[in-house]
Design a protein around this motif. Sequence first.
Motif, PDB file in Angstrom:
ATOM      1  N   UNK A 447       0.856  -1.188   0.000  1.00  9.86           N
ATOM      2  CA  UNK A 447       0.000   0.000   0.000  1.00  9.86           C
ATOM      3  C   UNK A 447       0.890   1.234   0.000  1.00  9.86           C
ATOM      4  N   UNK A 448       0.688   2.103  -0.988  1.00 10.73           N
ATOM      5  CA  UNK A 448       1.428   3.366  -1.086  1.00 10.73           C
ATOM      6  C   UNK A 448       0.420   4.503  -1.069  1.00 10.73           C
ATOM      7  N   UNK A 449       0.371   5.243   0.035  1.00 10.77           N
ATOM      8  CA  UNK A 449      -0.573   6.349   0.220  1.00 10.77           C
ATOM      9  C   UNK A 449       0.135   7.653  -0.138  1.00 10.77           C
ATOM     10  N   UNK A 450      -0.451   8.422  -1.066  1.00  4.91           N
ATOM     11  CA  UNK A 450       0.177   9.625  -1.590  1.00  4.91           C
ATOM     12  C   UNK A 450      -0.724  10.840  -1.369  1.00  4.91           C
ATOM     13  N   UNK A 451      -0.102  12.009  -1.252  1.00  2.00           N
ATOM     14  CA  UNK A 451      -0.849  13.241  -1.025  1.00  2.00           C
ATOM     15  C   UNK A 451      -0.139  14.374  -1.762  1.00  2.00           C
ATOM     16  N   UNK A 452      -0.901  15.134  -2.561  1.00  2.00           N
ATOM     17  CA  UNK A 452      -0.331  16.260  -3.313  1.00  2.00           C
ATOM     18  C   UNK A 452       0.067  17.352  -2.329  1.00  2.00           C
ATOM     19  N   UNK A 537       4.465  10.768   0.324  1.00  2.00           N
ATOM     20  CA  UNK A 537       3.827   9.467   0.481  1.00  2.00           C
ATOM     21  C   UNK A 537       4.316   8.683   1.683  1.00  2.00           C
ATOM     22  N   UNK A 538       3.534   7.619   1.976  1.00  2.00           N
ATOM     23  CA  UNK A 538       3.892   6.660   3.007  1.00  2.00           C
ATOM     24  C   UNK A 538       3.631   5.252   2.492  1.00  2.00           C
ATOM     25  N   UNK A 539       4.556   4.321   2.716  1.00  2.00           N
ATOM     26  CA  UNK A 539       4.479   2.977   2.127  1.00  2.00           C
ATOM     27  C   UNK A 539       4.539   1.910   3.218  1.00  2.00           C
ATOM     28  N   UNK A 540       3.810   0.797   2.968  1.00  2.00           N
ATOM     29  CA  UNK A 540       3.859  -0.357   3.867  1.00  2.00           C
ATOM     30  C   UNK A 540       3.389  -1.583   3.106  1.00  2.00           C
ATOM     31  N   UNK A 541       3.829  -2.777   3.550  1.00  2.00           N
ATOM     32  CA  UNK A 541       3.420  -4.034   2.930  1.00  2.00           C
ATOM     33  C   UNK A 541       2.172  -4.586   3.618  1.00  2.00           C
ATOM     34  N   UNK A 542       1.414  -5.403   2.867  1.00  2.00           N
ATOM     35  CA  UNK A 542       0.246  -6.106   3.406  1.00  2.00           C
ATOM     36  C   UNK A 542       0.288  -7.555   2.938  1.00  2.00           C
ATOM     37  N   UNK A 543       0.360  -8.543   3.881  1.00  2.00           N
ATOM     38  CA  UNK A 543       0.415  -8.343   5.342  1.00  2.00           C
ATOM     39  C   UNK A 543       1.748  -7.729   5.761  1.00  2.00           C
ATOM     40  N   UNK A 544       1.722  -7.083   6.930  1.00  2.00           N
ATOM     41  CA  UNK A 544       2.904  -6.361   7.394  1.00  2.00           C
ATOM     42  C   UNK A 544       3.769  -7.261   8.262  1.00  2.00           C
ATOM     43  N   UNK A 545       5.004  -7.427   7.844  1.00  2.00           N
ATOM     44  CA  UNK A 545       6.029  -8.138   8.633  1.00  2.00           C
ATOM     45  C   UNK A 545       5.571  -9.534   9.052  1.00  2.00           C
ATOM     46  N   UNK A 546       4.767 -10.189   8.201  1.00  2.00           N
ATOM     47  CA  UNK A 546       4.319 -11.543   8.500  1.00  2.00           C
ATOM     48  C   UNK A 546       3.244 -11.632   9.561  1.00  2.00           C
ATOM     49  N   UNK A 547       2.708 -10.503  10.019  1.00  2.00           N
ATOM     50  CA  UNK A 547       1.647 -10.526  11.040  1.00  2.00           C
ATOM     51  C   UNK A 547       0.335 -10.899  10.350  1.00  2.00           C
ATOM     52  N   UNK A 548      -0.404 -11.911  10.852  1.00  2.00           N
ATOM     53  CA  UNK A 548      -1.660 -12.310  10.195  1.00  2.00           C
ATOM     54  C   UNK A 548      -2.628 -11.134  10.093  1.00  2.00           C
ATOM     55  N   UNK A 549      -3.386 -11.097   8.988  1.00  2.00           N
ATOM     56  CA  UNK A 549      -4.256  -9.949   8.747  1.00  2.00           C
ATOM     57  C   UNK A 549      -5.440  -9.905   9.698  1.00  2.00           C
ATOM     58  N   UNK A 550      -5.832 -11.035  10.278  1.00  2.00           N
ATOM     59  CA  UNK A 550      -6.910 -10.950  11.268  1.00  2.00           C
ATOM     60  C   UNK A 550      -6.413 -10.275  12.541  1.00  2.00           C
TER      61      UNK A 550
END
Length: 613
Positions: A447-452, A537-550
């Motif tokens: 997920x890459x969240x961007x803002x002008x 912008x701000x970036x992160x992976x999903x799932x994050x660092x192997x943490x289960x999404x639930x």
Amino acid sequence: MNEQTPLETRVRAQTYLLFNFLYQRQEPQTQQALDDLLAIKQQQPGANALAEIIAAELEVHIQRNQLNEAYLLADSLSELLADARNPRVLYWVHALLGRLYRIDGQYDKALVHYDAALVALMTTNDERTLTRRSYLNLQIALVHSELQNWQRARQLMEELVSEAKQQNQTQILPDLYLSLGYVLAGQKDYTAAEAINKQGLEGARQQNNQLLALTFLNNLGSIYIEHKDYPSARQVLTQALTEVLPLNDPDNEQIIRFNLGYIKAIQDDAEQGLAEMHQAFSYYQQKGNKAEIEGYLTWFANAYRELKDYQKLADTLEWQLRLREEIMSEKREKSISDLQTRYDMKAQTQRITILQQQNELQQQLLENKQLQQRITLLFILLMSLAAVMLVQLYRKVRRSNLRLREMNKQLEYQSIRDPLTGLFNRRAMQEKMAKRHQEPQAEHCSLLLLDIDFFKHINDHYGHAAGDAVLVEISKRLSALCQENELVIRWGGEEFLLVLQRPQQTAIDSLCQTLLRKVSELPVEFEGKTIPVTISGGFINLPFAGVPEHQFNWERVLQVADMALYLSKVNGRNQINLVTGLRVPFSEAEPHLQSDLSGAIREQMIHYHTIAG
């Protein structure tokens, strides 16, 4: 439960099961329980059961902070209450609606629903009646506190304390004392506020509630400072600092250090005291809560006034005034945005309902015509002209149905697209994530969240039409950089969300560098004006660092990206901050990841780097 269990009883039991999962943050079980509850609506239950089902769905939206969806349900729920008769349901639904409107700052509506809940409660007399009445009185008192109707709030809180003592409910007294102490301080009755905070401190000590005891100690310190009884204030705050250090509670620690610095600046060493105040103040500046920052500036102003440093006093008051104007402007913009979103959602729902009704009507018309055709053929089989007319009519109905189906498809397409840019919208993201939860093994994405940057300045300086042109052009540039299986979403206002399918971090870094360059290298041309544009912008992976999404779902992961975006803004803009992993166990980092990414970076809990434009 079995097939003979009354429907209202089944709804009540299913609601309790839903809330069990909801309040324990077990998201998959919560969604399943909600789906099971909503399925009961198809059985056409009575008004009591239907009101409870819709109220449960509304509570889920509140807990998920989906207030716009909650308001959409609130209107239909209010209309349904006219037919409900069960006092327990009436009490609960009115109390829930009161809480919703209180959260939104609509205090007049909140009080109307709390009063209606009290009326419903008057018709009951069971083991829960006293607890429910106490809860409602507390909520009403808190509304009056937020409205600064201190006398009414004090009367209600004192009645609650008296009733709790009569009923021997000593376990809730410290919390009541805390609220009452806040009201008394609001009235500037500091003598009474001091006494009630001391009672609360004693109760918190007896319950071994260290955090609550610290709150009372800090409140007492503030009261002594208001009285200018600095020796007493220093004594109680020094005790509080000794107790907070083993708890690793930076919020309370910095409040206490700030107050001690204020006392030192006034009484002992102005330079050292102000330095300690600024050190604590920097913690709140990093958090970025403008309302908190504005409140602390008042105490800086008080200190400079006492020290007769009128230049710094004027500078502080000017800073405070600018902050207040920014806060008011942001509140207005958020209010307008929320109203527009709620209006659009309601209008969209109404359009879908109308089209569904039209479709049902067309279907009924078709069935009626088919029946008429069969009857006519029995009597006038040889009348070819009538037969031809009937065939033509049938074809016309079919064409109408085809057009109606096409309109439905078009409406469904428009519901997941942003009308200005043509990009996907929030609803498309929510649908994608809902499908993702249903997959047995969801694929990795980012997920890459961007803002002008400075978009408000673009609107103010060049006009809103120019702002729209910038949004459209940036949308094209972002879309050109993304692959076919990746999503570009207009997340809201000047924000964009990219859902990427690039497992290699080197590919992500390369994309970020290219993105910053492509956005900034060519200004946007509009009506002869050249508009320079950059993006953060701000970036992160999903799932994050192997943490289960639930355990750490996409919405919470996106909050971390949002905080990373905020750091890009405050650190100069035209850059992207990337959160790529954990250095410590997730359980240790989770509190920071919820609200304090700067703290996580400072404590070296995460893998993190910045790509500058």
